[in-house]
Scaffold this active site. Structure first.
Site, PDB file in Angstrom:
ATOM      1  N   GLU A 189       0.840  -1.225   0.000  1.00 38.90           N
ATOM      2  CA  GLU A 189       0.000   0.000   0.000  1.00 38.90           C
ATOM      3  C   GLU A 189       0.859   1.252   0.000  1.00 38.90           C
ATOM      4  O   GLU A 189       0.542   2.248   0.651  1.00 38.90           O
ATOM      5  CB  GLU A 189      -0.990  -0.034   1.178  1.00 38.90           C
ATOM      6  N   GLU A 297      -4.625  -8.032  -1.823  1.00 42.54           N
ATOM      7  CA  GLU A 297      -5.428  -7.958  -0.597  1.00 42.54           C
ATOM      8  C   GLU A 297      -6.790  -7.358  -0.953  1.00 42.54           C
ATOM      9  O   GLU A 297      -6.855  -6.398  -1.710  1.00 42.54           O
ATOM     10  CB  GLU A 297      -4.703  -7.033   0.395  1.00 42.54           C
TER      11      GLU A 297
END
Ligand code: BMA
Length: 376
Positions: A189, A297
């Site tokens: 991320e 994810e």
């Protein structure tokens, strides 16, 4: 030259070039173990034929249980384990016995081996503490990334953290003593700003340097050769946005992103659209760069929509040539009344739909994954 000779020479040249192609297509670690290289090639072959389904911490705990041998929320609902197992190393860097989600590292090693022996794929994230301040991964501080680069005041500390990562990775062994391949999801991320390695907390150049330093240290200094490296952003708006911090083709094997649906059934349509579009962009970027695309994810906390799997998630991913998807962890209900789980457990609202989803093409759970023999 007579025709026969011409064809013989052409055939030999053809074989030589096939061999050259096979040799050129190696992961970021050219000295990766045989099983790791096999996994790399097999994940590539798989993309387009099926999508492996994964779950974080699947074997360790689920909603309402912890550490029951053989148990898995996914298995209780579908009769089958996931094909990909996600694990997390946060706190290994400070030598804790348990990770940030209370999973003891010793147990984690056993679970990793169990999943691998069944033919599953292992992927690991690392919510490392802030090396400059000693705070958590979610507490950025100016100058953190610069401080751990070579020449920085915390470079030695960071190296000692990587030593622990290397020890852990090298200790993962299968039944024949071979090292278990791991997809290492470094600095995940990284286009968000909630982690100390995030976009507003360092320059693109600093992040790239950190990536290069980390991979080179593990691979060349510590001789860790059972890792594939995954580059992974959060939601992104365009290819340029996605690639702003991309460390380069020589340093990445798998490329993906994380995405969550907001807690609102009315958002189903926009979630399908966002996920579908982002996967299309990802596939284009990865095919141009010879990388393996994956949804690294995802989740819809509490999955309150009883047909979410077959009417939202599957339609969004179905036509995409991605190797795997990883649902986040079933942490369960907390004392505060809050909850966190992303796959159903027995009796949960979306359980029957998930069971249907399990049987539908292109989804692959453990039983089918084992048939693919991903390490051979
Ligand atoms: C977050 C949440 C946290 C957890 C962290 C690291 O998304 O699930 O509860 O501690 O990931 O695994």
């Amino acid at each position: 030259m007579i025709m026969k000779e011409f064809w013989a020479i052409s055939f030999v040249l053809f074989l030589v070039s096939l061999n050259a192609i096979a040799q050129i297509d190696l992961p970021a670690d050219k000295k990766a173990t045989r099983e790791t290289i096999n996994l790399y090639h097999n994940l590539k072959k798989l993309a387009g034929r099926g999508i492996l389904f994964g779950h974080q911490d699947d074997l360790a705990y689920g909603v309402g249980w912890k550490y029951i041998p053989g148990k898995s929320d996914i298995k209780e609902v579908t009769g089958d384990y996931p094909a990909v197992y996600g694990w997390e190393l946060g706190r290994i860097e400070i030598d804790h016995l348990e990770n940030i989600d209370s999973v003891p590292f010793n147990k984690m090693k056993e679970f990793i081996r169990e999943g691998y022996e069944r033919g599953g794929v292992i992927t690991i994230s690392w919510h490392a503490n802030n090396p400059l301040t000693g705070n958590t991964a979610w507490q950025p501080a100016p100058g953190t990334v610069a401080s751990i680069l070579p020449g920085g005041e915390k470079n030695d500390l960071y190296k000692s953290w990587l030593d622990r990562i290397a020890n852990f990775m090298q200790s993962l062994k299968g039944a024949n003593g071979e090292q278990i391949p791991v997809i290492f999801r470094l600095f995940h991320e990284l286009n968000g700003s909630w982690f100390w390695w995030g976009r507003k907390n360092c320059t693109a150049d600093e992040l790239k340097q950190l990536w290069h330093f980390t991979v080179a240290y593990l691979r060349d200094e510590k001789n860790v050769h059972n890792l594939l490296y995954a580059y992974n952003t959060d939601r992104f708006t365009s290819a340029d946005d996605y690639l702003e911090r991309y460390p380069g083709d020589d340093w990445v094997d798998i490329a993906g992103f994380d995405i969550y649906q907001a807690h609102n059934v009315a958002k189903n349509e926009s979630f399908i659209q966002d996920l579908d579009q982002s996967l299309t962009t990802l596939e284009k970027m990865t095919s141009e760069r010879n990388k393996i695309p994956a949804l690294t994810e995802f989740g819809y906390n509490g999955v309150p929509d009883s047909s979410w799997w077959t009417s939202v998630f599957l339609p969004a991913i179905r036509s995409h040539k991605i190797a795997y998807v990883l649902a986040w962890r079933n942490a369960g209900f907390k004392a505060s009344g809050q909850y966190e789980y992303y796959v159903p457990f027995k009796g949960q609202a979306s359980a029957a739909d998930f069971s249907k989803f399990h049987d539908l093409s292109p989804m692959i759970f453990q039983k089918k994954a084992s048939e693919f023999a991903l390490y051979k």
